[in-house]
Write a protein that holds these residues in place. Structure first.
Motif, PDB file in Angstrom:
ATOM      1  N   THR A  65       6.147   0.240   5.058  1.00 43.05           N
ATOM      2  CA  THR A  65       7.264  -0.436   5.730  1.00 43.05           C
ATOM      3  C   THR A  65       8.576   0.346   5.658  1.00 43.05           C
ATOM      4  OG1 THR A  65       7.608  -1.698   3.679  1.00 43.05           O
ATOM      5  CG2 THR A  65       6.285  -2.741   5.391  1.00 43.05           C
ATOM      6  N   THR A  74      15.371  -3.309  13.900  1.00 44.25           N
ATOM      7  CA  THR A  74      14.731  -4.380  13.140  1.00 44.25           C
ATOM      8  C   THR A  74      13.639  -3.819  12.232  1.00 44.25           C
ATOM      9  OG1 THR A  74      13.083  -4.749  14.879  1.00 44.25           O
ATOM     10  CG2 THR A  74      15.131  -6.047  14.991  1.00 44.25           C
ATOM     11  N   THR A  76       9.878  -4.559  10.382  1.00 43.77           N
ATOM     12  CA  THR A  76       8.651  -5.361  10.409  1.00 43.77           C
ATOM     13  C   THR A  76       8.490  -6.039   9.056  1.00 43.77           C
ATOM     14  OG1 THR A  76       7.601  -3.856  11.966  1.00 43.77           O
ATOM     15  CG2 THR A  76       6.155  -5.324  10.708  1.00 43.77           C
ATOM     16  N   ILE A  77       8.360  -7.356   9.071  1.00 43.77           N
ATOM     17  CA  ILE A  77       8.237  -8.116   7.825  1.00 43.77           C
ATOM     18  C   ILE A  77       6.760  -8.304   7.507  1.00 43.77           C
ATOM     19  CG2 ILE A  77       8.722 -10.302   6.669  1.00 43.77           C
ATOM     20  CD1 ILE A  77      11.159 -10.576   8.481  1.00 43.77           C
ATOM     21  N   SER A  78       6.362  -7.846   6.327  1.00 41.81           N
ATOM     22  CA  SER A  78       4.973  -8.013   5.901  1.00 41.81           C
ATOM     23  C   SER A  78       4.911  -8.110   4.393  1.00 41.81           C
ATOM     24  CB  SER A  78       4.101  -6.844   6.389  1.00 41.81           C
ATOM     25  OG  SER A  78       4.551  -5.635   5.821  1.00 41.81           O
ATOM     26  N   ASP A  79       3.942  -8.841   3.912  1.00 40.55           N
ATOM     27  CA  ASP A  79       3.759  -9.017   2.473  1.00 40.55           C
ATOM     28  C   ASP A  79       2.654  -8.083   2.002  1.00 40.55           C
ATOM     29  OD1 ASP A  79       4.056  -9.966  -0.038  1.00 40.55           O
ATOM     30  OD2 ASP A  79       3.284 -11.978   0.353  1.00 40.55           O
TER      31      ASP A  79
END
Length: 327
Positions: A65, A74, A76-79
């Protein structure tokens, strides 16, 4: 009202163990060269088990990420993928102290005689625990199907492409998004006799392991270690200050600590990144003494067990390596 001789001796043994326990625990661990080196790196962990599995946060892949960005960009939102946490089981190591009624009667009211026998039994038990610990650490076994610790040969495999499950993950199949095998250690088969190929072989696997981490410990069997001494390679003649401070007999390779173990398998040297090899102990069950119990069908003979709960683990395997077939 005074207790019976059995009750008195139960208390004497228990209080003596309480006084000696810290030193005995230290000696059991410090007599083991590998654990001494790991402890120096802060990789002997103390975590309460509370009956749960051993949780191992893995260091096998990056989320990808991170990025450079400009105005208004922006992210990228990830866990993290759940696979970044693996699980294993705690293992129980124990030994026992036995007291025979006849010995108690022979020593009678002599507290000195009882303490002498008591210390001799504790010292013998300590030696036995040291051997059991060393044997388990260098075994080629591990996982929930065996009772002893995960062994180095199991965690750093000399055939890493074979189907072996470590901490619940199969080393032969686990890949990242790019198809790279991320749960295998490095392995190199020696090109020949140490006097000709030793330095080149060690340099190759050292550099390969260092692509994925920071090799800071090499462990060999006695015969290979002595070949390193005999060859008088310039790089192994440098003193490692950390090893000196730890009191470890050693040589060095590329300035890194090189030690030997009497149970390290013949012909194999292990290249280890100590930031990714750990040993976890339950502090509530770290060589604690249980209650004294009467032995069935024996007159007033009693026994107690001293137990420890822990296991050896890795959180990243690519940074470790095995140099095999050394002669």
């Amino acid at each position: 009202m005074a207790g019976t001789i059995t009750e008195t001796l139960n208390t004497l043994y228990t209080t003596t163990w309480a006084k000696r326990r810290a030193d005995v625990v230290d000696q059991v661990f410090e007599e083991n060269r590998l654990l001494t080196a790991m402890k120096s790196k802060g990789m002997i962990k103390f975590e309460s088990t509370d009956g749960r599995r051993l949780e191992i946060p893995l260091r096998i892949s990056r989320p990808g990420t991170s990025k450079f960005f400009g105005k208004g960009a922006t992210f990228t939102i990830s866990d993290f993928d759940p696979l970044t946490v693996a699980y294993d089981t705690y293992k129980n190591l124990g030994d026992q102290l036995v007291r025979y009624w006849e010995d108690d009667k022979i020593n009678g009211s002599s507290k000195t005689a009882h303490i002498k026998m008591m210390n001799a039994k504790i010292d013998t038990m300590k030696d036995d625990l040291e051997l059991a610990l060393e044997t388990a650490l260098w075994a080629d076994t591990g996982g929930s199907s065996v009772l002893d610790y995960n062994g180095i040969q199991y965690l750093i495999d000399n055939a890493p492409s074979t189907s072996v499950v470590v901490h619940g993950i199969n080393q032969s199949t686990q890949t990242d998004g790019q198809g790279n095998f991320i749960w295998r250690n490095q392995q190199l088969t020696s090109n020949g006799i140490f006097s000709v190929f030793g330095e080149a072989d060690m340099t190759n696997i050292y550099n390969t392991c260092s692509r994925w981490g920071k090799t800071d410990l090499i462990v060999s069997p006695q015969a290979i270690y002595e070949l390193g001494e005999a060859e008088a390679i310039e790089r192994v003649r440098v003193v490692n200050k950390e090893a000196v401070d730890l009191g470890l007999d050693h040589i060095t390779f590329k300035g890194k600590m090189w030690i030997w173990s009497p149970l390290c398998p013949s012909g194999i040297s292990y290249f280890i990144d100590r930031d990714h090899l750990g040993f976890t102990v339950d502090p509530a069950v770290n060589f604690v003494m249980g209650p004294w119990k009467t032995i069935p069908n024996q007159y007033e003979d009693v026994v107690t067990q001293i137990v420890q709960r822990g296991n050896l683990w890795v959180d990243k395997r690519q940074c470790h390596g095995a140099l095999t077939a050394q002669t």
